[in-house]
Scaffold this motif. Structure first.
Motif, PDB file in Angstrom:
ATOM      1  N   LYS A  53      44.434  15.125  50.879  1.00 37.61           N
ATOM      2  CA  LYS A  53      43.498  16.167  50.508  1.00 37.61           C
ATOM      3  C   LYS A  53      42.604  15.084  49.453  1.00 37.61           C
ATOM      4  O   LYS A  53      43.275  13.996  48.811  1.00 37.61           O
ATOM      5  N   TYR A  84      46.782  15.670  65.302  1.00 41.33           N
ATOM      6  CA  TYR A  84      45.592  15.128  64.276  1.00 41.33           C
ATOM      7  C   TYR A  84      44.953  15.793  63.984  1.00 41.33           C
ATOM      8  O   TYR A  84      44.041  16.088  64.607  1.00 41.33           O
ATOM      9  N   LYS A  87      53.102  10.649  59.932  1.00 40.53           N
ATOM     10  CA  LYS A  87      52.507  11.492  58.894  1.00 40.53           C
ATOM     11  C   LYS A  87      51.827   9.717  58.593  1.00 40.53           C
ATOM     12  O   LYS A  87      50.624   9.697  57.974  1.00 40.53           O
ATOM     13  N   TYR A 116      48.088   8.621  58.376  1.00 42.70           N
ATOM     14  CA  TYR A 116      47.273   8.568  56.616  1.00 42.70           C
ATOM     15  C   TYR A 116      46.304   6.974  57.130  1.00 42.70           C
ATOM     16  O   TYR A 116      45.596   6.391  56.573  1.00 42.70           O
ATOM     17  N   THR A 123      51.142  23.639  59.093  1.00 43.38           N
ATOM     18  CA  THR A 123      49.832  22.115  59.337  1.00 43.38           C
ATOM     19  C   THR A 123      50.521  21.922  57.714  1.00 43.38           C
ATOM     20  O   THR A 123      50.703  21.998  56.641  1.00 43.38           O
ATOM     21  N   ILE A 124      50.321  19.841  57.998  1.00 44.67           N
ATOM     22  CA  ILE A 124      51.325  19.412  56.674  1.00 44.67           C
ATOM     23  C   ILE A 124      50.393  18.432  56.555  1.00 44.67           C
ATOM     24  O   ILE A 124      49.573  18.028  57.295  1.00 44.67           O
ATOM     25  N   PRO A 125      49.368  18.826  55.515  1.00 44.89           N
ATOM     26  CA  PRO A 125      48.538  18.186  54.631  1.00 44.89           C
ATOM     27  C   PRO A 125      48.924  16.522  54.358  1.00 44.89           C
ATOM     28  O   PRO A 125      50.043  16.025  53.916  1.00 44.89           O
ATOM     29  N   ILE A 126      48.059  15.925  54.467  1.00 43.87           N
ATOM     30  CA  ILE A 126      48.487  14.381  54.526  1.00 43.87           C
ATOM     31  C   ILE A 126      47.495  13.154  53.922  1.00 43.87           C
ATOM     32  O   ILE A 126      48.224  12.851  52.599  1.00 43.87           O
ATOM     33  N   SER A 155      45.616  16.504  58.346  1.00 41.69           N
ATOM     34  CA  SER A 155      46.923  16.796  58.444  1.00 41.69           C
ATOM     35  C   SER A 155      47.209  16.818  59.577  1.00 41.69           C
ATOM     36  O   SER A 155      46.642  16.857  60.777  1.00 41.69           O
ATOM     37  N   SER A 208      39.826  14.779  54.678  1.00 40.97           N
ATOM     38  CA  SER A 208      41.265  14.896  54.331  1.00 40.97           C
ATOM     39  C   SER A 208      41.230  15.141  56.415  1.00 40.97           C
ATOM     40  O   SER A 208      40.979  15.242  57.212  1.00 40.97           O
TER      41      SER A 208
END
Lengths: 168, 163
Positions: free
Chosen positions: A9, A76, A145, A149, A4-7, A113, A111
């Motif tokens: 927060k 996503y 990403k 976003y 999991t890559i946070p985009i 991710s 949020s």
């Protein structure tokens, strides 16, 4: 292995005053449905719903999680948390007419991710996956990403637009 | 579902318009079929809110280029505060129309190269190094298609300004 890559927060919307709680709830749910995150049978979950009554007003906390599979490697995730304090009915006058609506202190947290290897195909091959993500598909990951976003900000704008319409 | 890369995003039209919705659909469907695409209606939502009507539609056109590559063009339509106007010859929708056009390429749409991690890895190398000239050509063709359908739609809507 799924990663999991946070985009984004800590994206917040704060509002104090009148707004239609039911319409806000529907507007956000509709955005999630229309954009592929709102399927209650597969990908959407209401993870939390807590309501407390304090001194004639309600305190509500809601947490939603919507996931959208965008390909056989990427998904996503969008999460929305509502913090509502002092929710009660109120009467407002607009264009000479009286309307009943809701009033509260509202804070929404959004949020997003990015999930890679959503089907866990690389489960026992972590080194191979690291090489794959870093050297073979890094452009694709960066592209995803950016897309996510933009998507979370589009939701942010939709909610802000809705609340602005309720400025009486 | 294979791997999807969005090539053209957020090409949009927004204007107040009076136009024939059925004619718009026919025009675009004809264009897509002529170009070898199949058009699907993914979503149709007519929402009544107090005295206002809003419409949200999603169309998706797909074209298989070969057994590995597929073009996908998505069109999102929102018509807000609309009403139906009946003239002597046709029924028109009058409101604010927002349309957005997106185009992407789906690779390995039959998932022949994704059943295990080694296949996925080699597919990645193929896409990144070996298939690059073909990918570039496909991206250019897709971009042309998206711009063509965008321009066609703009022309259609502008035509109604002078009717």
């Amino acid at each position: 292995m799924s990663k999991t890559i946070p985009i984004s927060k800590g994206l917040k919307i704060k509002w104090k005053g009148p707004f239609d709680m039911g319409e806000l709830y529907k507007t956000i749910k509709y955005w999630l449905d229309f954009n592929g995150y709102g399927d209650e049978k597969k990908t959407f979950r209401e993870e939390k719903y807590v309501e407390r009554i304090k001194g004639g007003a309600k305190q509500v906390e809601i947490k939603w999680r919507g996931e959208k599979k965008v390909s056989e490697y990427f998904s996503y995730v969008i999460e929305i948390t509502y913090f509502i304090i002092g929710l009660k009915k109120t009467k407002i006058t607009k264009d000479g007419k009286e309307y009943e609506t809701d009033k509260a202190d509202l804070e929404l947290r959004l949020s997003a991710s990015l999930i890679t290897d959503n089907k866990n195909k690389f489960k026992d091959k972590e080194l191979l996956q690291q090489f794959y993500d870093k050297y073979i598909i890094q452009d694709r990951i960066e592209g995803k990403k950016i897309e996510l976003y933009q998507k979370i900000y589009s939701l942010h704008d939709e909610i802000k637009g809705f609340l602005e319409l309720h400025k009486y | 579902m294979g791997e999807f890369d969005l090539i053209i995003k957020e090409l949009g039209i927004k204007q107040k318009s009076k136009f024939n919705m059925i004619e718009l659909y026919r025009t675009l469907k004809e264009w897509f079929e002529h170009q070898g695409y199949t058009l699907f209606e993914k979503e149709y939502n007519d929402i009544f809110k107090k005295d206002k009507r809003n419409l949200k539609i999603k169309w998706e056109a797909q074209k298989e280029i070969d057994d590995y590559t597929k073009f996908i063009i998505g069109i999102g339509i929102k018509i807000t505060d609309y009403k139906i106007i009946t003239t002597k010859t046709e029924k028109l929708v009058s409101g604010t129309i927002s349309m957005n056009f997106e185009g992407g390429i789906e690779s390995d749409y039959e998932e022949k190269w994704s059943s295990n991690p080694l296949q996925l890895f080699f597919r990645g190398i193929y896409d990144k190094i070996i298939n690059t000239p073909k990918n570039e050509k496909n991206e250019k063709n897709l971009s042309n298609n998206v711009h063509e359908v965008y321009n066609k739609t703009k022309f259609f809507l502008n035509m109604y300004k002078f009717k």
